[in-house]
Design a protein around this motif. Sequence first.
Motif, PDB file in Angstrom:
ATOM      1  N   GLN A  95       0.826  -1.193   0.000  1.00  0.00           N
ATOM      2  CA  GLN A  95       0.000   0.000   0.000  1.00  0.00           C
ATOM      3  C   GLN A  95       0.866   1.250   0.000  1.00  0.00           C
ATOM      4  N   LEU A 116       2.061   5.132   0.626  1.00  0.00           N
ATOM      5  CA  LEU A 116       1.863   6.018   1.768  1.00  0.00           C
ATOM      6  C   LEU A 116       2.774   7.231   1.643  1.00  0.00           C
ATOM      7  N   ALA A 176      -0.622  13.500   2.285  1.00  0.00           N
ATOM      8  CA  ALA A 176      -1.314  12.211   2.396  1.00  0.00           C
ATOM      9  C   ALA A 176      -2.810  12.380   2.129  1.00  0.00           C
ATOM     10  N   LYS A 221      -3.376  12.855  -1.630  1.00  0.00           N
ATOM     11  CA  LYS A 221      -3.184  11.613  -2.386  1.00  0.00           C
ATOM     12  C   LYS A 221      -4.080  10.479  -1.892  1.00  0.00           C
ATOM     13  N   VAL A 264      -3.827   8.622   0.855  1.00  0.00           N
ATOM     14  CA  VAL A 264      -3.037   7.481   1.324  1.00  0.00           C
ATOM     15  C   VAL A 264      -2.737   7.698   2.809  1.00  0.00           C
TER      16      VAL A 264
END
Length: 310
Positions: A18, A20, A45, A48, A50
């Motif tokens: 995943q 990040l 973050a 995006k 994430v």
Amino acid sequence: MKVVKIAYPQQLPVFGGQPLVLAMGFFDGVHRGHQQVLQQAADLAHQKQVPLAVLTYDHHPALVYQKLDGDAGRYLTLWERKQELLAQQGVDQIYQINYNFAFQAQTPQQFVDRFLLPLHPIAVVAGFDHTYGTNQADMDHLESYSHQQFSVVKVGQASLGGAKISSTDIRQSLAMGKLTLVNQALGYQFETTGTVIHGFARGRKLGFPTANIQHSELQRLPAEGVYVVQIAVNGRWYQGMASIGRNTTFGDHNPITVEINILDFNQNIYGNQVQIRWLQKLRDNVKYQGEAALIEQLKLDKIATINYFK
């Protein structure tokens, strides 16, 4: 919040795929400079969509390459408190590395290959003066080590009154009892956690009963003196005045103790875990000629404490 502890080289990190955003740093104090790093990482973050992760260490890196004497091995924030502060900044995951000689001895490229790329960051964020690897490579070179597999965000210097905010300077201010500077640089009130233990009951005999607080030996404390504080008992905050010192009125060779007279309070709290917010220094410690003089000073300290909260 997810916490992953890594003991390199016995345990090589194995991460999922995943993506990040990753913020790097030791973050002792999670002060306003650290908060700028974390805020930029959190904003990215969020953009995006994430998770926000932090890569940090279990103790100060200097413990590996130099001898630290006295208070140098103590911290503004112990691990539990640091986790709380990071969570308040929106951190979703923490990767805590045991900073040992093997970890320090890696080249910058090895550090990136073994610890950054497996995390699949789309961006790595750190302060302008953050270093990594055996030759302490700086943030300016991180993009080349990454082979452009993630973007690099270098956060500029945070300042207070024209001076750089740093954990080192905050520790120095704390050692001088300059709590106003400490709390301004932290962006919140300096806080410690301890356990209420038995003392000599001198305060009770003087009419000012105190809770004697035992702190971790790793916890950095303010300089000796008398302070305005708040203390949380069973989840409720009370006003108080604290003394850090040797009680020299009763002898010259006493150990340093932390004692808090809690205003308008009458409970047996021996064994309780309490939180203390350190707000302002009232005065230095003084050796008084007898109990009567000390009692008169404590009355003045109480008035000053009440006035502070007014």
